[in-house]
Design a protein around this motif. Structure first.
Motif, mmCIF file in Angstrom:
data_model
loop_
_atom_site.group_PDB
_atom_site.id
_atom_site.type_symbol
_atom_site.label_atom_id
_atom_site.label_comp_id
_atom_site.label_asym_id
_atom_site.label_seq_id
_atom_site.Cartn_x
_atom_site.Cartn_y
_atom_site.Cartn_z
ATOM 1 N N GLN A 1 0.647 -1.112 0.025
ATOM 2 C CA GLN A 1 -0.140 -0.047 -0.045
ATOM 3 C C GLN A 1 0.803 1.249 -0.106
ATOM 4 O O GLN A 1 1.454 1.533 1.125
ATOM 5 C CB GLN A 1 -0.885 -0.001 1.174
ATOM 6 N N ARG A 2 0.932 2.067 -0.997
ATOM 7 C CA ARG A 2 1.674 3.274 -1.249
ATOM 8 C C ARG A 2 0.922 4.393 -0.599
ATOM 9 O O ARG A 2 -0.207 4.640 -0.986
ATOM 10 C CB ARG A 2 2.190 3.459 -2.467
ATOM 11 N N MET A 3 2.050 4.996 0.080
ATOM 12 C CA MET A 3 1.503 6.242 1.023
ATOM 13 C C MET A 3 1.700 7.604 0.338
ATOM 14 O O MET A 3 2.893 7.590 -0.197
ATOM 15 C CB MET A 3 1.786 6.091 2.343
ATOM 16 N N VAL A 4 0.940 8.438 0.450
ATOM 17 C CA VAL A 4 1.166 9.870 -0.458
ATOM 18 C C VAL A 4 0.955 11.058 0.425
ATOM 19 O O VAL A 4 -0.155 10.627 1.071
ATOM 20 C CB VAL A 4 0.555 9.946 -1.946
ATOM 21 N N VAL A 5 1.459 12.109 0.313
ATOM 22 C CA VAL A 5 0.962 13.434 1.062
ATOM 23 C C VAL A 5 0.287 14.028 0.168
ATOM 24 O O VAL A 5 0.881 14.219 -0.957
ATOM 25 C CB VAL A 5 2.288 14.297 1.442
ATOM 26 N N CYS A 6 -0.770 14.718 0.393
ATOM 27 C CA CYS A 6 -1.542 15.526 -0.749
ATOM 28 C C CYS A 6 -2.368 16.425 0.073
ATOM 29 O O CYS A 6 -2.496 16.494 1.304
ATOM 30 C CB CYS A 6 -2.462 14.455 -1.279
ATOM 31 N N SER A 7 -2.816 17.330 -0.553
ATOM 32 C CA SER A 7 -3.641 18.644 -0.097
ATOM 33 C C SER A 7 -4.666 19.185 -1.196
ATOM 34 O O SER A 7 -4.332 18.812 -2.606
ATOM 35 C CB SER A 7 -2.630 19.692 0.347
#
Length: 299
Positions: free
Chosen positions: A162-168
């Motif tokens: 499961q790839r984790m990303v920072v987003c906004s």
């Protein structure tokens, strides 16, 4: 005692190096493994194993008998397969426990497709984040992400990451600016994931080192990742979320992925099932299906 069962206990004790390990694998007590071996020795009139408090070793007769037992058990398995291959289509009730959000978005649709393919397969699915004891609760299969706890009596297979990303949201970036490095995160509002009273750090891989941990700070704390994604899209702060959960929002521009040049942390996703001499076709088909398709959905 059944001679084939005693042979199986003897072979497993040799393969695993102890009665205790064989007992765990065969789901019987250590003394019962010892009784099976003793039964064979009494029947044959020879000692098969030399045992001390520290180690065990095969006698000369035991070595010869061990080789023949392996051949006999293999033939017995082959004989069973002649019949069971005719019944290899998944059938019966498959009880699966899985994390709620991952289950609804990724796991359940794949299992539903499997059930449509095999009309004799029944699904009993449990969507819950609390970790259930798989064997005691009677589950055939469990899906877990992250580190695994005690796996005694279970088989584990990694089926995806499961790839984790920072987003906004763009609205947040227009007001607060865009962080250019991980160090800049300290100056921004994060939407915090709190589970079981614990705030989980954001993790970022570092070459040759342990992942860098960043403890987010913010005024919103939620225990549901989908709610965090919604709040992020409303411009309430930055979030660290699974890529599969926000893929559509990233594609449409509702969210923006940050730190594109930074390696993204991967949480392993495992399938676990109770150890048994033969893997039921319903479990094998489910695990193989998830392992084949899930990586495409999660990365």
């Amino acid at each position: 005692m059944d001679r084939l069962t005693s042979m199986a206990a003897f072979v497993r004790a040799v393969d695993l190096g102890s009665f205790a390990a064989a007992a765990d694998a065969l789901e019987m007590s250590g003394p019962m493994v010892g009784k099976h071996v003793h039964f064979l020795e009494e029947r044959l009139g020879v000692r098969l194993l030399n045992r001390t408090t520290r180690r065990q070793s095969l006698t000369e007769a035991g070595q010869a008998y061990y080789e023949r037992c392996r051949a006999v058990l293999a033939e017995a398995e082959a004989a069973d397969a002649v019949v069971t291959d005719e019944l290899s289509e998944p059938r019966g009730r498959l009880r699966v426990t899985m994390p709620a959000l991952l289950g609804r978005h990724c796991i359940a649709p794949l299992l539903m497709k499997l059930a449509r393919k095999y009309p004799h397969l029944e699904l009993d699915l449990s969507f819950g984040d609390p970790i259930a004891h798989i064997i005691e609760a009677g589950y055939d299969l469990a899906i877990r992400t992250g580190d695994l706890d005690d796996q005694s009596g279970l088989i584990a297979r990694r089926i995806a990451s499961q790839r984790m990303v920072v987003c906004s949201a763009r609205s947040y970036l227009r007001t607060h600016g865009k962080p250019k490095s991980l160090d800049d995160l300290a100056a921004h509002q994060a939407i915090i994931y709190r589970r079981s009273g614990r705030v989980r750090p954001w993790l970022f891989p570092q070459l040759g080192e342990s992942p860098r941990e960043i403890m987010p700070a913010g005024r919103l704390r939620l225990d549901d990742l989908e709610a965090i994604a919604d709040a992020t899209a409303q411009g309430m702060g930055l979030a660290w979320l699974p890529y599969w959960l926000v893929r559509e929002r990233l594609d449409t521009g509702a969210l923006v992925r940050l730190f594109g040049g930074q390696p993204e942390f991967l949480y392993d996703c495992h399938a676990l099932w109770p150890r048994s001499p033969r893997l039921p076709p319903k479990v094998r088909s489910a695990v193989d299906t998830l392992a084949a398709v899930l990586p495409k959905l999660m990365t």
